[in-house]
Each structure stands twice: as C-alpha cells, then as structure tokens.
Design an enzyme around this catalytic site. Structure first.
Site, PDB file in Angstrom:
ATOM      1  N   TYR A  51      -5.758 -11.994   4.598  1.00 24.75           N
ATOM      2  CA  TYR A  51      -7.121 -11.599   5.013  1.00 24.75           C
ATOM      3  C   TYR A  51      -8.124 -11.665   3.877  1.00 24.75           C
ATOM      4  O   TYR A  51      -9.330 -11.655   4.093  1.00 24.75           O
ATOM      5  CB  TYR A  51      -7.143 -10.203   5.665  1.00 24.75           C
ATOM      6  CG  TYR A  51      -6.650  -9.068   4.806  1.00 24.75           C
ATOM      7  CD1 TYR A  51      -7.390  -8.600   3.725  1.00 24.75           C
ATOM      8  CD2 TYR A  51      -5.449  -8.439   5.093  1.00 24.75           C
ATOM      9  CE1 TYR A  51      -6.935  -7.556   2.942  1.00 24.75           C
ATOM     10  CE2 TYR A  51      -4.983  -7.390   4.318  1.00 24.75           C
ATOM     11  CZ  TYR A  51      -5.727  -6.959   3.240  1.00 24.75           C
ATOM     12  OH  TYR A  51      -5.270  -5.926   2.468  1.00 24.75           O
ATOM     13  N   GLU A  52      -7.615 -11.725   2.632  1.00 24.21           N
ATOM     14  CA  GLU A  52      -8.528 -11.834   1.491  1.00 24.21           C
ATOM     15  C   GLU A  52      -9.109 -13.241   1.388  1.00 24.21           C
ATOM     16  O   GLU A  52     -10.023 -13.471   0.592  1.00 24.21           O
ATOM     17  CB  GLU A  52      -7.794 -11.491   0.191  1.00 24.21           C
ATOM     18  CG  GLU A  52      -7.381 -10.034   0.088  1.00 24.21           C
ATOM     19  CD  GLU A  52      -6.531  -9.767  -1.143  1.00 24.21           C
ATOM     20  OE1 GLU A  52      -7.099  -9.531  -2.215  1.00 24.21           O
ATOM     21  OE2 GLU A  52      -5.295  -9.816  -1.019  1.00 24.21           O
ATOM     22  N   ASN A  74      -0.394   5.459   9.761  1.00 26.45           N
ATOM     23  CA  ASN A  74      -1.302   5.947  10.814  1.00 26.45           C
ATOM     24  C   ASN A  74      -0.731   5.553  12.162  1.00 26.45           C
ATOM     25  O   ASN A  74       0.102   4.659  12.248  1.00 26.45           O
ATOM     26  CB  ASN A  74      -2.689   5.298  10.644  1.00 26.45           C
ATOM     27  CG  ASN A  74      -2.609   3.778  10.669  1.00 26.45           C
ATOM     28  OD1 ASN A  74      -2.229   3.147   9.665  1.00 26.45           O
ATOM     29  ND2 ASN A  74      -2.927   3.175  11.795  1.00 26.45           N
ATOM     30  N   SER A 127       0.840  -1.203   0.000  1.00 26.46           N
ATOM     31  CA  SER A 127       0.000   0.000   0.000  1.00 26.46           C
ATOM     32  C   SER A 127       0.870   1.245   0.000  1.00 26.46           C
ATOM     33  O   SER A 127       1.751   1.386   0.849  1.00 26.46           O
ATOM     34  CB  SER A 127      -0.878   0.058   1.249  1.00 26.46           C
ATOM     35  OG  SER A 127      -1.820  -0.962   1.217  1.00 26.46           O
ATOM     36  N   HIS A 142      -9.096   2.674   6.118  1.00 26.47           N
ATOM     37  CA  HIS A 142      -8.232   2.364   4.980  1.00 26.47           C
ATOM     38  C   HIS A 142      -7.952   3.629   4.178  1.00 26.47           C
ATOM     39  O   HIS A 142      -6.881   3.782   3.592  1.00 26.47           O
ATOM     40  CB  HIS A 142      -8.897   1.283   4.108  1.00 26.47           C
ATOM     41  CG  HIS A 142      -7.984   0.725   3.051  1.00 26.47           C
ATOM     42  ND1 HIS A 142      -6.734   0.196   3.343  1.00 26.47           N
ATOM     43  CD2 HIS A 142      -8.120   0.600   1.715  1.00 26.47           C
ATOM     44  CE1 HIS A 142      -6.157  -0.210   2.216  1.00 26.47           C
ATOM     45  NE2 HIS A 142      -6.977   0.025   1.220  1.00 26.47           N
ATOM     46  N   HIS A 183      -3.941  -1.627  -4.784  1.00 25.34           N
ATOM     47  CA  HIS A 183      -3.026  -2.683  -5.229  1.00 25.34           C
ATOM     48  C   HIS A 183      -3.344  -3.030  -6.682  1.00 25.34           C
ATOM     49  O   HIS A 183      -4.422  -3.525  -6.976  1.00 25.34           O
ATOM     50  CB  HIS A 183      -3.174  -3.946  -4.370  1.00 25.34           C
ATOM     51  CG  HIS A 183      -2.914  -3.717  -2.915  1.00 25.34           C
ATOM     52  ND1 HIS A 183      -1.689  -3.919  -2.333  1.00 25.34           N
ATOM     53  CD2 HIS A 183      -3.722  -3.291  -1.938  1.00 25.34           C
ATOM     54  CE1 HIS A 183      -1.755  -3.626  -1.058  1.00 25.34           C
ATOM     55  NE2 HIS A 183      -2.984  -3.244  -0.786  1.00 25.34           N
ATOM     56  N   HIS A 204      -3.116 -10.919   0.012  1.00 21.85           N
ATOM     57  CA  HIS A 204      -3.097 -10.908   1.479  1.00 21.85           C
ATOM     58  C   HIS A 204      -3.839 -12.110   2.046  1.00 21.85           C
ATOM     59  O   HIS A 204      -4.807 -12.595   1.463  1.00 21.85           O
ATOM     60  CB  HIS A 204      -3.760  -9.626   2.008  1.00 21.85           C
ATOM     61  CG  HIS A 204      -3.004  -8.376   1.705  1.00 21.85           C
ATOM     62  ND1 HIS A 204      -3.182  -7.669   0.526  1.00 21.85           N
ATOM     63  CD2 HIS A 204      -2.055  -7.715   2.406  1.00 21.85           C
ATOM     64  CE1 HIS A 204      -2.376  -6.620   0.536  1.00 21.85           C
ATOM     65  NE2 HIS A 204      -1.681  -6.625   1.659  1.00 21.85           N
ATOM     66  N   ALA A 256       2.387  -0.808   4.238  1.00 28.14           N
ATOM     67  CA  ALA A 256       1.904   0.274   5.093  1.00 28.14           C
ATOM     68  C   ALA A 256       1.640  -0.345   6.457  1.00 28.14           C
ATOM     69  O   ALA A 256       1.165  -1.483   6.539  1.00 28.14           O
ATOM     70  CB  ALA A 256       0.631   0.879   4.521  1.00 28.14           C
ATOM     71  N   MET A 281      -0.493  -6.299   8.253  1.00 27.31           N
ATOM     72  CA  MET A 281      -1.168  -7.547   7.868  1.00 27.31           C
ATOM     73  C   MET A 281      -0.482  -8.254   6.704  1.00 27.31           C
ATOM     74  O   MET A 281      -1.139  -8.969   5.945  1.00 27.31           O
ATOM     75  CB  MET A 281      -2.622  -7.251   7.483  1.00 27.31           C
ATOM     76  CG  MET A 281      -3.409  -6.485   8.537  1.00 27.31           C
ATOM     77  SD  MET A 281      -5.040  -6.017   7.932  1.00 27.31           S
ATOM     78  CE  MET A 281      -5.557  -4.839   9.177  1.00 27.31           C
ATOM     79  N   SER A 282       0.811  -8.047   6.538  1.00 28.50           N
ATOM     80  CA  SER A 282       1.483  -8.661   5.384  1.00 28.50           C
ATOM     81  C   SER A 282       2.948  -8.935   5.698  1.00 28.50           C
ATOM     82  O   SER A 282       3.345  -8.997   6.866  1.00 28.50           O
ATOM     83  CB  SER A 282       1.376  -7.718   4.179  1.00 28.50           C
ATOM     84  OG  SER A 282       2.159  -6.557   4.386  1.00 28.50           O
TER      85      SER A 282
END
Ligand code: HPA
Length: 276
Positions: free
Chosen positions: A87-88, A236, A32, A248, A63, A85, A115, A212-213
């Site tokens: 989470y997908e 953030n 990201s 997001h 992405h 990812h 990110a 998350m990656s």
C-alpha cells in the site's frame, strides 16, 4: 564513470555475509506491534535498511526499518524490524526483496508476524492467531513476471504454512500463555480498512482475520523453498464488528499492550526452534 549497478538479492546477501560471521537458519519479520520483541534479542549486528542495497524505505509509524542479527532464546536469528508494504506504493518485487536476500543469505525458516483485524467472532483485540492458510485478495501475485531458471512456474500452495513450525508456535503460545487461535488470513492491498459489507463477505468465504501484508513474503519464501510460519496479533475487531470506527492508533495501542506477550511468544518459539 562508475555505472550504477542494480542491487540483486545475492549481491545484498553478500553485503550481509561480510557484515557478520553469524549464519542463522531462522529469520523473523516483525510487523506492527511485534517490534518490542527486539528487546529480547542479544544483538550481534544491526544494519539500517538504508544501508542494504535494494531494501525499500519503509515509512509507516511503528515500523523501524532495520535488520538485526543476534540470538533470541539462545538461537541465532536474523530479524527484519519493519517491512515494506504494497500500500506504500512499492512493487511486489520491492515488498519481497528482503525475503529473497534472506534466502540467499542461507535462511531456511521464516516466521512472519503482523497485526490483523479479527473477523472471527471469537477473536478479541490482544489475541493471537497462527495462520493455517491464507486467501490472497491483494489483486496481484508476487511471482507474476519472469520465472527464475530452476524454480517452478506454477507453485503449489496446498501447504504454505509449515505444520512442524506451526506446532512449535502452538507450544510457544502455551508457554507464553497468550489467547491463541488458528485460522485463515485474508490479505488485501489496503491502505483503506474494509467496509462492513466486505467483512461480512470475507466471513462467509472462510476468513478469520484480515490484513495488508505477509502473503507476498510467504509466497516468495515458499517459491525459494523456505519453510514458513506466520502469526497475527489481533489488534482490532474488523469493520462493522465493533461499535467504533477503526484507526491505526487503535492497531498500535492494542499491539503495544500485547507486546509483553509478543516478546515471550517469539523468544519461546526461537528457543524451541533451536532445540529441533
Ligand atoms: N483490516 C486490515 N488490516 C488491518 C486491520 C484491519 O482491520 N487491523 C490491522 N491491520
């Protein structure tokens, strides 16, 4: 009738080898906000993930989903623009498939970008952090399951992130004049952001940033003998550290604002890498 053959990393790497004569040693995964770095790549060949057998479709906003071969700062590179990812809903095998393809293609060194939310109180949105280590809280491990012959069943992770590549990143950060930190990245499965209580706990555990990656790719790359470096754009402050809720949109907006620096940072890194 033609039987459906399951793509393997080596078969997809062959597709890649046929598509271009370029044989880069360095690959970059753009997370990201790092997408704009692509504008600095002198493109030789662009292949959408959809045309690369075994590459999972990526869906998240921000992405793009293509593999770009070219030069960055004069250095031949393979660039993965967008990643799959966990989470997908992809399996860990799918999340790390591209890294296995890159290794088969002949890549020796991998720069992962993402990110991340800043946990360390000194971190501000728009800062960058080079990963010195990670904490894997994704609840699984990409090496779970059968171990390919010739590779270690139990992989040492004392030094996931290569100090020499890290040193190049430090030099690139200085040249690009970014606000720069070193720290520990804690990876979660997502897709929720964290609770403030979780962030307080992670701070006590020694985490500086959360995301998350990256960790699955880093582990698989190390298993395959690649050197790994990784950098987070702090998009953030993590949950509970700032007065407003996370979104997001905030992640993408900050990452976009940082993108000029992002491009400079990665181009300078690739340039320095080419001189080694
Ligand atoms: N938490 C988890 N993942 C993230 C964050 C965050 O605050 N920011 C960007 N990716």
């Amino acid at each position: 009738m033609r039987r459906h053959v399951k793509p393997t990393p080596s078969s997809t790497a062959r597709t890649l080898s046929k598509a271009t004569a370029l044989r880069p040693k360095l690959a970059l995964v753009l997370g990201s906000g790092f997408g704009p770095a692509l504008e600095r790549v002198a493109v030789v060949k662009e292949i959408p993930y959809a045309k690369l057998p075994g590459f999972p479709a990526t869906a998240v906003q921000g992405h793009a989903g293509k593999l770009v071969l070219g030069t960055l700062g004069g250095t031949p590179v393979a660039v993965l623009s967008g990643r799959a990812h966990y989470y997908e809903g992809h399996s860990m095998a799918e999340v790390t498939f591209a890294v296995r393809v890159l290794a088969e293609f002949g890549i020796r060194d991998l720069l992962l970008t993402n990110a991340a939310g800043g946990i360390n109180h000194r971190f501000r949105p728009g800062d960058f952090m080079r990963l010195t280590d990670h904490i894997n809280f994704m609840g699984t491990n990409p090496l779970r399951g059968p171990c390919p012959a010739g590779l270690p069943r139990f992989l040492d992770l004392t030094q996931v992130y290569d100090p020499a590549l890290g040193g190049l990143l430090d030099r690139a950060a200085k040249a690009a004049r970014v606000r720069w930190h070193r720290g520990v990245y804690l990876a979660l499965s997502g897709p929720t952001y964290e609770t403030p209580a979780e962030i307080r706990a992670f701070a006590k555990l020694g985490a500086d940033a959360v995301g998350m990656s990256t960790v699955p790719e880093a582990i698989v790359a190390r298993h395959l003998g690649l050197r790994v470096a990784a950098v987070s754009c702090i998009s953030n402050q993590a949950a509970g550290l700032s007065p407003h809720p996370l979104s997001h949109e905030e992640v993408l907006t900050t990452a976009k604002q940082a993108s000029r620096h992002t491009g400079e940072l990665l181009e300078e890194f690739a340039r320095l890498y080419g001189k080694t």
